[in-house]
Design an enzyme around this catalytic site. Sequence first.
Site, PDB file in Angstrom:
ATOM      1  N   LEU A 113       0.848  -1.193   0.000  1.00  0.00           N
ATOM      2  CA  LEU A 113       0.000   0.000   0.000  1.00  0.00           C
ATOM      3  C   LEU A 113       0.880   1.238   0.000  1.00  0.00           C
ATOM      4  O   LEU A 113       1.708   1.407   0.899  1.00  0.00           O
ATOM      5  CB  LEU A 113      -0.905   0.031   1.225  1.00  0.00           C
ATOM      6  CG  LEU A 113      -1.989  -1.035   1.379  1.00  0.00           C
ATOM      7  CD1 LEU A 113      -1.412  -2.401   1.737  1.00  0.00           C
ATOM      8  CD2 LEU A 113      -2.977  -0.611   2.463  1.00  0.00           C
ATOM      9  N   ILE A 198      -3.773   0.538   8.914  1.00  0.00           N
ATOM     10  CA  ILE A 198      -2.348   0.774   9.147  1.00  0.00           C
ATOM     11  C   ILE A 198      -2.077   2.213   8.739  1.00  0.00           C
ATOM     12  O   ILE A 198      -2.408   2.620   7.626  1.00  0.00           O
ATOM     13  CB  ILE A 198      -1.461  -0.181   8.334  1.00  0.00           C
ATOM     14  CG1 ILE A 198      -1.920  -1.637   8.478  1.00  0.00           C
ATOM     15  CG2 ILE A 198      -0.006  -0.060   8.797  1.00  0.00           C
ATOM     16  CD1 ILE A 198      -1.176  -2.604   7.605  1.00  0.00           C
ATOM     17  N   GLY A 201       1.555   4.087   4.953  1.00  0.00           N
ATOM     18  CA  GLY A 201       2.458   3.194   4.225  1.00  0.00           C
ATOM     19  C   GLY A 201       2.546   1.826   4.873  1.00  0.00           C
ATOM     20  O   GLY A 201       2.855   1.726   6.047  1.00  0.00           O
ATOM     21  N   SER A 202       2.277   0.746   4.121  1.00  0.00           N
ATOM     22  CA  SER A 202       2.195  -0.546   4.772  1.00  0.00           C
ATOM     23  C   SER A 202       2.093  -1.676   3.756  1.00  0.00           C
ATOM     24  O   SER A 202       2.191  -1.489   2.554  1.00  0.00           O
ATOM     25  CB  SER A 202       0.978  -0.567   5.696  1.00  0.00           C
ATOM     26  OG  SER A 202      -0.170  -0.118   5.000  1.00  0.00           O
ATOM     27  N   ARG A 203       1.835  -2.872   4.284  1.00  0.00           N
ATOM     28  CA  ARG A 203       1.708  -4.071   3.450  1.00  0.00           C
ATOM     29  C   ARG A 203       0.799  -5.055   4.168  1.00  0.00           C
ATOM     30  O   ARG A 203       0.751  -5.096   5.405  1.00  0.00           O
ATOM     31  CB  ARG A 203       3.104  -4.659   3.239  1.00  0.00           C
ATOM     32  CG  ARG A 203       3.159  -6.033   2.633  1.00  0.00           C
ATOM     33  CD  ARG A 203       4.605  -6.363   2.351  1.00  0.00           C
ATOM     34  NE  ARG A 203       4.869  -7.780   2.367  1.00  0.00           N
ATOM     35  CZ  ARG A 203       6.082  -8.295   2.239  1.00  0.00           C
ATOM     36  NH1 ARG A 203       7.127  -7.503   2.109  1.00  0.00           N
ATOM     37  NH2 ARG A 203       6.252  -9.600   2.246  1.00  0.00           N
TER      38      ARG A 203
END
Length: 237
Positions: A113, A198, A201-203
């Site tokens: 993301l 989240i 910025g994330s995954r």
Amino acid sequence: MAATSEGDGAVLHAAKLVRDSVPPIHPGGRPVIASVAAAAAGIRLLTGRGTGLGLLATAATAAFFRAPTRVPPPRVGAVLAPADGTVALIEEVVPPPELDLPREPVSRVSVFLSVLDVHVQRIPMHGRIRSVRYVPGVFLSADLDKASTDNERNALVLETQTGHALGVVQIAGLLARRIVCDVRAGDEVAAGETYGLIRFGSRVDTYLPPGVAPEVAVGQRTIGGETPLAVLSRAVS
């Protein structure tokens, strides 16, 4: 009088269209938005400047925490993407210990993301939450492979109505400093409903059941709660 009524109706209809086009805000983002707005107002009072920049910063923060309505496709057995973003990795790996899944290789689909993507997470299938576990860690860039094992993360296992077990892991990224998870073990959940967030910025990693192959490709864009990552073709006995 009739003309006035028709005019009022047109205004109300237009207002409804505008309201429906603005997505709701995830509750986890409201304190952050309020803080940005308060800071902007304080700068404006102290300096007499910054009105436009303050409004822009507040609007951008609100956009980050948007939680648009999604409609899951009527596809039996579909494992839906838990997040908006780009498929960064598809690998055969052994699930991490925090998921408490069988220690055998399965397909892992990692969705990255960016800061421009919707950052709420969604349930991939109808079912029940078996477990939720938070794991502290570092804050490496979320598109790195080792982010799955080194970064701060929150892991859940979903027992689907088909009898399978899915692992879904929220992973904090380089800028992320807070993972929100709104479900607990034992909760009954529905495909496409939001369950977490989240910040910045994330995954999100999805661990498919053994023998299930992904139906997406690296580089493909996903829409959380709508894009099928895979299909579970049969129930587990």
